[in-house]
Design a protein around this motif. Structure first.
Motif, short mmCIF file in Angstrom:
data_model
loop_
_atom_site.label_atom_id
_atom_site.label_comp_id
_atom_site.label_asym_id
_atom_site.label_seq_id
_atom_site.Cartn_x
_atom_site.Cartn_y
_atom_site.Cartn_z
N GLY A 243 -8.73 16.45 7.94
CA GLY A 243 -7.41 16.37 7.32
C GLY A 243 -6.41 17.29 8.00
N ASP A 244 -5.19 16.78 8.14
CA ASP A 244 -4.13 17.59 8.75
C ASP A 244 -2.80 17.45 8.01
N ARG A 245 -2.84 16.86 6.81
CA ARG A 245 -1.62 16.61 6.06
C ARG A 245 -1.57 17.53 4.85
N ILE A 246 -0.46 18.22 4.68
CA ILE A 246 -0.25 19.09 3.54
C ILE A 246 0.68 18.38 2.56
N MET A 247 0.22 18.23 1.33
CA MET A 247 1.01 17.55 0.31
C MET A 247 2.16 18.44 -0.13
N ASP A 248 3.38 17.94 0.02
CA ASP A 248 4.56 18.68 -0.42
C ASP A 248 5.27 17.88 -1.51
N PHE A 249 6.44 18.34 -1.89
CA PHE A 249 7.17 17.70 -2.99
C PHE A 249 7.53 16.26 -2.64
N ASP A 250 8.01 16.04 -1.44
CA ASP A 250 8.41 14.68 -1.05
C ASP A 250 7.21 13.73 -1.03
N SER A 251 6.06 14.23 -0.59
CA SER A 251 4.86 13.38 -0.56
C SER A 251 4.44 12.99 -1.96
N ASN A 252 4.52 13.92 -2.90
CA ASN A 252 4.15 13.60 -4.28
C ASN A 252 5.11 12.59 -4.89
N ILE A 253 6.40 12.74 -4.62
CA ILE A 253 7.37 11.77 -5.13
C ILE A 253 7.11 10.39 -4.53
N GLU A 254 6.78 10.35 -3.25
CA GLU A 254 6.48 9.07 -2.61
C GLU A 254 5.27 8.41 -3.24
N ASN A 255 4.24 9.19 -3.53
CA ASN A 255 3.05 8.62 -4.16
C ASN A 255 3.34 8.11 -5.57
N LEU A 256 4.19 8.81 -6.30
CA LEU A 256 4.58 8.33 -7.62
C LEU A 256 5.37 7.03 -7.53
N GLN A 257 6.27 6.95 -6.56
CA GLN A 257 7.05 5.72 -6.38
C GLN A 257 6.15 4.53 -6.05
N ILE A 258 5.17 4.76 -5.21
CA ILE A 258 4.23 3.68 -4.87
C ILE A 258 3.45 3.25 -6.11
N ALA A 259 3.05 4.22 -6.93
CA ALA A 259 2.32 3.88 -8.16
C ALA A 259 3.19 3.05 -9.10
N TYR A 260 4.44 3.47 -9.29
CA TYR A 260 5.34 2.71 -10.18
C TYR A 260 5.59 1.30 -9.63
N TRP A 261 5.73 1.19 -8.32
CA TRP A 261 5.96 -0.12 -7.73
C TRP A 261 4.75 -1.04 -7.95
N ASN A 262 3.55 -0.48 -7.85
CA ASN A 262 2.36 -1.29 -8.09
C ASN A 262 2.27 -1.71 -9.55
N ILE A 263 2.73 -0.87 -10.46
CA ILE A 263 2.75 -1.28 -11.87
C ILE A 263 3.65 -2.50 -12.06
N LEU A 264 4.83 -2.47 -11.44
CA LEU A 264 5.75 -3.60 -11.56
C LEU A 264 5.19 -4.86 -10.92
N VAL A 265 4.58 -4.71 -9.75
CA VAL A 265 4.09 -5.88 -9.02
C VAL A 265 2.90 -6.51 -9.75
N VAL A 266 1.98 -5.67 -10.24
CA VAL A 266 0.77 -6.20 -10.87
C VAL A 266 1.08 -6.77 -12.26
N ALA A 267 1.87 -6.06 -13.03
CA ALA A 267 2.17 -6.53 -14.39
C ALA A 267 3.34 -7.49 -14.44
N GLY A 268 4.12 -7.56 -13.37
CA GLY A 268 5.34 -8.37 -13.38
C GLY A 268 5.15 -9.83 -13.74
N PRO A 269 4.20 -10.54 -13.12
CA PRO A 269 4.06 -11.98 -13.44
C PRO A 269 3.80 -12.24 -14.92
N VAL A 270 2.87 -11.48 -15.49
CA VAL A 270 2.53 -11.72 -16.90
C VAL A 270 3.70 -11.32 -17.80
N LEU A 271 4.32 -10.18 -17.51
CA LEU A 271 5.43 -9.74 -18.34
C LEU A 271 6.62 -10.70 -18.24
#
Length: 334
Positions: A243-271
């Motif tokens: 490993g050579d990557r240090i998790m910083d504030f921007d990385s955590n925000i990016e991971n949260l955004q990806i998680a929220y986007w996956n929620i919309l994509v996966v649940a979107g058709p049924v909703l």
């Protein structure tokens, strides 16, 4: 009581000498300092008493056991796997990760000392140099600098100049931070599953059905499909050395955004389908003045289940890809 112990300490060397064992002494010779057998035994017994602390504070055990515990909580399986299994897995993985370090200590320090080719002090210095190399390699510089300032020391010139009194707390602090960052990433896919299940159940009007009851088998299914235990163990092992990557504030925000986007994509058709069906039925009920609850519930449930059946392949593929992305991100953390 303390006075009664004084004669005991006085008589111990005499008793040892009477039994043919050398007393607790050090002998200065031309080849260096020689420790008596009794003193070596005392040192060995003292080392065994602090072995658990050394295991926790100077190896990869802390990071591994914390991540495995968080993984179990994210799965929602309560006490499965049990603590004994997690500790055993953490110990075996710790030995695997620490094997190069332990091998170097044995080859360069312990084996020459046991063969009489190296005195005790040079052997301990060599072992300390090797273990310091591992600790510093896996310690964040910010943590090391913080404890250096707290200790009031000047900047260190090399690894050997870093005292263990500064290095060990810095390493433990760094390990805790890394473990919780990895735990945060591991939690995200399971959080996505919980959010998708809760949203769909809410859209279908099944508010009395516990989302945890529905999401648990889905979590287990996805975790098995992606071979989650192998990914977890492999990613943890990869964080040491690869490993050579240090998790910083921007990385955590990016991971949260990806998680929220996956929620919309996966649940979107049924909703989306549930919203359209509910809107159409609401208009029909308003036009016909029919307020039968089953008229809105049954069609919405039937159509949503049909959409789930059609989109299940896409949803599983999307979630498995997200799992792989998360564990690839974990493997790149240091």
């Amino acid at each position: 009581m303390k006075r009664l112990l004084v004669p005991l300490f006085i008589l111990l060397p005499l008793a040892a000498h009477a039994q043919g064992l050398p007393a607790l002494n050090l002998t200065q010779g031309p080849e260096g300092t020689t420790y008596s057998l009794s003193l070596q035994i005392v040192a060995l017994m003292s080392a065994l008493t602090i072995l658990p602390s050394l295991l926790l504070g100077m190896t990869a055990f802390t990071r591994i056991i914390i991540v495995l515990s968080i993984l179990r909580q994210a799965l929602g399986t309560q006490q499965t796997p049990p603590n004994q299994v997690l500790v055993a897995l953490a110990l075996f993985l710790t030995f695997f990760i620490m094997q190069p370090t332990f091998t170097a200590i044995y080859d360069q320090s312990l084996s020459p000392y046991l063969d009489g080719q190296m005195e005790a002090q040079p052997a301990m210095d060599t072992a300390s140099h090797i273990i310091k190399g591992f600790l510093i390699e896996n310690t964040r510089q910010n943590d090391l600098l913080m404890f250096q300032r707290l200790a009031g020391d000047a900047p260190y010139t090399d690894n050997d100049s870093v005292p263990l009194s500064v290095l060990l707390p810095a390493y433990m602090t760094s390990e805790l931070k890394t473990a919780f960052q990895i735990g945060f990433l591991i939690y995200l896919p399971f959080l996505v599953i919980d959010m998708v299940v809760a949203s769909i159940l809410m859209a279908l009007g099944m508010m009395m059905l516990s989302p945890m009851l529905v999401s648990l088998p889905l979590k287990l299914l996805l975790f098995v499909l992606v071979d989650g235990w192998a990914l977890t163990v492999g990613s943890l092992a990869a964080t040491y050395g690869l490993g050579d990557r240090i998790m910083d504030f921007d990385s955590n925000i990016e991971n949260l955004q990806i998680a929220y986007w996956n929620i919309l994509v996966v649940a979107g058709p049924v909703l989306g389908v549930a919203l359209v069906v509910g809107l159409v039925i609401g208009v029909l009920q308003a036009a016909t003045s029919i307020n039968e609850q089953t008229l809105s519930f049954v069609p919405k449930l039937a159509i949503s289940m049909g959409v789930l059946a059609l989109a299940s392949g896409f949803m599983l593929t999307r979630m498995t890809d997200y799992f792989h992305y998360v564990f690839e991100t974990i493997a790149a953390i240091r």
